[in-house]
Motif scaffolding. Structure first.
Motif, PDB file in Angstrom:
ATOM      1  N   PRO A 293       0.793  -1.236   0.000  1.00  0.00           N
ATOM      2  CA  PRO A 293       0.000   0.000   0.000  1.00  0.00           C
ATOM      3  C   PRO A 293       0.822   1.281   0.000  1.00  0.00           C
ATOM      4  N   LEU A 294       1.901   1.311   0.755  1.00  0.00           N
ATOM      5  CA  LEU A 294       2.717   2.526   0.814  1.00  0.00           C
ATOM      6  C   LEU A 294       3.447   2.759  -0.506  1.00  0.00           C
ATOM      7  N   TYR A 295       4.052   1.708  -1.027  1.00  0.00           N
ATOM      8  CA  TYR A 295       4.743   1.816  -2.312  1.00  0.00           C
ATOM      9  C   TYR A 295       3.769   2.178  -3.431  1.00  0.00           C
TER      10      TYR A 295
ATOM     11  N   LEU B 216       2.986   5.834  -3.563  1.00  0.00           N
ATOM     12  CA  LEU B 216       4.042   6.618  -4.194  1.00  0.00           C
ATOM     13  C   LEU B 216       4.005   6.477  -5.714  1.00  0.00           C
ATOM     14  N   GLU B 217       3.705   5.303  -6.204  1.00  0.00           N
ATOM     15  CA  GLU B 217       3.598   5.102  -7.648  1.00  0.00           C
ATOM     16  C   GLU B 217       2.471   5.963  -8.228  1.00  0.00           C
ATOM     17  N   ARG B 218       1.350   6.036  -7.516  1.00  0.00           N
ATOM     18  CA  ARG B 218       0.236   6.876  -7.977  1.00  0.00           C
ATOM     19  C   ARG B 218       0.643   8.344  -7.965  1.00  0.00           C
TER      20      ARG B 218
ATOM     21  N   GLY C 114      -2.985  12.065   1.740  1.00  0.00           N
ATOM     22  CA  GLY C 114      -2.940  10.710   1.204  1.00  0.00           C
ATOM     23  C   GLY C 114      -1.677   9.942   1.475  1.00  0.00           C
ATOM     24  N   SER C 115      -0.634  10.631   1.997  1.00  0.00           N
ATOM     25  CA  SER C 115       0.636   9.912   2.215  1.00  0.00           C
ATOM     26  C   SER C 115       0.793   9.378   3.630  1.00  0.00           C
ATOM     27  N   ASP C 116      -0.135   9.751   4.533  1.00  0.00           N
ATOM     28  CA  ASP C 116      -0.140   9.262   5.914  1.00  0.00           C
ATOM     29  C   ASP C 116       1.019   9.867   6.713  1.00  0.00           C
ATOM     30  N   ASP C 117       1.132   9.466   7.974  1.00  0.00           N
ATOM     31  CA  ASP C 117       2.132  10.015   8.891  1.00  0.00           C
ATOM     32  C   ASP C 117       2.699   8.873   9.718  1.00  0.00           C
ATOM     33  N   LEU C 118       4.005   8.648   9.617  1.00  0.00           N
ATOM     34  CA  LEU C 118       4.644   7.536  10.338  1.00  0.00           C
ATOM     35  C   LEU C 118       4.376   7.598  11.832  1.00  0.00           C
TER      36      LEU C 118
ATOM     37  N   VAL D  19      -2.090   4.469   4.570  1.00  0.00           N
ATOM     38  CA  VAL D  19      -1.238   3.498   3.890  1.00  0.00           C
ATOM     39  C   VAL D  19      -0.093   3.002   4.777  1.00  0.00           C
ATOM     40  N   ILE D  20       0.455   3.833   5.645  1.00  0.00           N
ATOM     41  CA  ILE D  20       1.529   3.378   6.531  1.00  0.00           C
ATOM     42  C   ILE D  20       0.978   2.413   7.568  1.00  0.00           C
TER      43      ILE D  20
END
Length: 517
Positions: free
Chosen positions: A10-12, A15-17, A59-63, A69-70
């Motif tokens: 999901p995380l990768y 990034l592709e999107r 959309g990239s989430d937060d570690l 996705v993370i």
């Protein structure tokens, strides 16, 4: 978990999107999806990475507070590695070790039982926590003289002597791929109501194939740190922290992770963790087929090169749950009389010149001259690291280099029988249980110290940490008395060409000590 979930990343994929959408960046980082380097032809290597090097945007989430996705990527990692919960680390296993120690040693003065020859990150964690460490001697393998881990008896005695101890931290496997069953140590800790913490930096692949040793989690460990970049396929600095059971305060652990990790974590590194997990999750044991075949090619070739011996015989053994060895098809060592050494990572092939002509450092240099770069060496051994990314042709090239070395460096007199090698891993002096050592962040003040010749330092108190590298195991830390044995080991390593970190004199001709009052 369904197969289609395991095959997702999901995380990768996020990034592709992001890359495909080609949106205009009005956010950090400053290279703007690599655009700053587009006219610089020398920056081609970074181009693909930088287009995926984003930050915490929609959309990239937060570690540090994952909800998307993370969170899903870490949930998949927990399923893959057999944890109740997994955390991505972008600062290597160092970040995981620091966070675990700061979690169990929540207040200054907390006592922690620690294997004596631990990585420098553990020492740094003790310093940050202001902890008191009770150092436990690991057992030595009879045949090689190399240290593995403390015995169950040593652990139980220490837990009885210091019932206030917050837990036990050990390293498994060691840098040479050697190990033993962790289950008895886990039972000893749990009988006392404390967690077992394992620095499993070199064992991220453990438990994923019948020919690999069991992983620390399956042996009952509560907190396990793995360098996913070392033995699996993540980018450098990509690691994971896995937890299970009720003995770790997970809310506090999350807070500690946020303290020791960047608030701007690398998305390419995190994505590589996601991909490394997906490769393993989707292919399982098949992921290791080519790498194990490469090891088998080397094993057969070494049988025809009697000059170069493996540290331990690669005899068949199969590993089953709980760390108990059985029969397998690749390398496994015999059980040592002391019980110190019962498991061997087949991907760590440790060789030496049985004639004694070439030291480990010299053999490494000869291999590098021929295009083969080992992981590390000590005075006697060279560590050759294989992985799921290795191929048979790699082993063929290595064997050709060894044959060439055999021709160009003819053997002399055989090595002295029974001699003990000086290893950068055996950085401890055997002793009975001692009082806890207090660690702190108090700096060493220059006016309190002086530099003297190394050969004159016996009996003095070290004022600097001395870390032979690799693998980064401190031999001395500030405040420790330099015994005759430690002095001799330091001099032997320096003369043999070992590299050192954290010292004022990298050649270690001199050493910084406290001024005697």
């Amino acid at each position: 978990m369904k197969d289609e979930e395991r095959q997702s990343a999901p995380l990768y994929e996020m990034l592709e999107r992001y890359k495909a959408e080609g949106k205009i960046s009005f956010h950090v980082p400053g290279h703007k999806n690599g655009q700053a380097y587009r006219t610089d032809k020398s920056a081609g290597l970074l181009d693909e990475v930088m287009t995926a090097d984003i930050t915490e945007i929609s959309g990239s989430d937060d570690l540090h507070h994952p909800e998307g996705v993370i969170l899903e990527a870490q949930r998949l990692a927990a399923d893959c590695f057999g944890a109740e919960e997994s955390f991505f680390l972008v600062g290597g296993s160092t970040a995981g070790n620091l966070a675990l120690i700061l979690t169990v040693c929540a207040e200054p003065g907390t006592v922690l039982l620690v294997q004596r020859n631990v990585h420098k990150s553990v020492i740094h964690g003790l310093m940050l926590a202001g902890a008191r460490a009770v150092f436990l001697d690991p057992l030595l393998d009879d045949s090689s003289g190399l240290a593995v881990a403390p015995s169950e008896e040593t652990v139980r005695k220490a837990l009885a002597a210091w019932p206030e101890a917050a837990g036990l931290l050990v390293t498994m496997p060691n840098y040479y791929g050697m190990g033993s069953d962790l289950a008895p140590l886990a039972r000893a800790c749990h009988d006392s109501g404390v967690p077992l913490l394992v620095d499993e930096a070199h064992g991220a692949h453990y438990g994923q194939h019948p020919e690999l040793p069991a992983g620390a989690l399956s042996c009952g460990a509560d907190g396990v740190v793995q360098s996913t970049h070392k033995m699996l396929a993540a980018m450098t600095m990509g690691a994971m922290l896995h937890v299970q059971g009720p003995r770790l305060d997970r809310a506090l652990l999350r807070q500690r992770l946020a303290m020791v990790q960047s608030s701007s974590p690398s998305y390419p590194v995190m994505a590589s963790l996601d991909l490394a997990r997906r490769l393993l999750h989707s292919r399982r044991a098949d992921a290791f087929t080519a790498g194990l075949a490469a090891v088998e090619t080397l094993r057969r070739g070494l049988a025809e090169l009697p000059r170069f011996k493996a540290l331990r015989p690669m005899e068949p053994q199969r590993h089953t749950g709980g760390g108990e060895p059985g029969a397998s098809a690749t390398g496994q060592a015999p059980r040592s009389r002391s019980g110190a050494y019962t498991t061997q990572d087949p991907f760590k092939v440790v060789i030496y010149d049985a004639t004694g002509v070439l030291s480990g450092f010299e053999l490494q240099a000869e291999l590098e001259r021929r295009g083969c770069v080992p992981e590390m060496s000590d005075e006697r051994h060279v560590v050759l690291l294989f992985s799921l990314g290795s191929r048979a042709e790699d082993a063929v090239s290595l064997l050709a280099a060894l044959r060439d070395i055999d021709r160009e460096c003819p053997p002399g007199r055989p090595a002295t029988s029974g001699s003990t090698p000086v290893s950068t891993w055996n950085n401890f002096e055997p002793r009975s249980l001692l009082e806890p050592v207090q660690f702190s962040l108090r700096p060493v003040r220059e006016e309190e110290t002086e530099c003297i010749k190394l050969e004159e330092s016996e009996g003095r108190v070290a004022a600097e940490m001395v870390i032979p590298y690799p693998p980064g195991i401190p031999l001395l830390y500030p405040g420790e008395v330099i015994t005759g044995e430690i002095n001799l080991r330091l001099r032997s390593l320096a003369e043999a060409g070992a590299r050192f970190q954290s010292v004022s004199d990298p050649a270690l001709q001199t050493i910084k000590v406290y001024i005697t009052r």
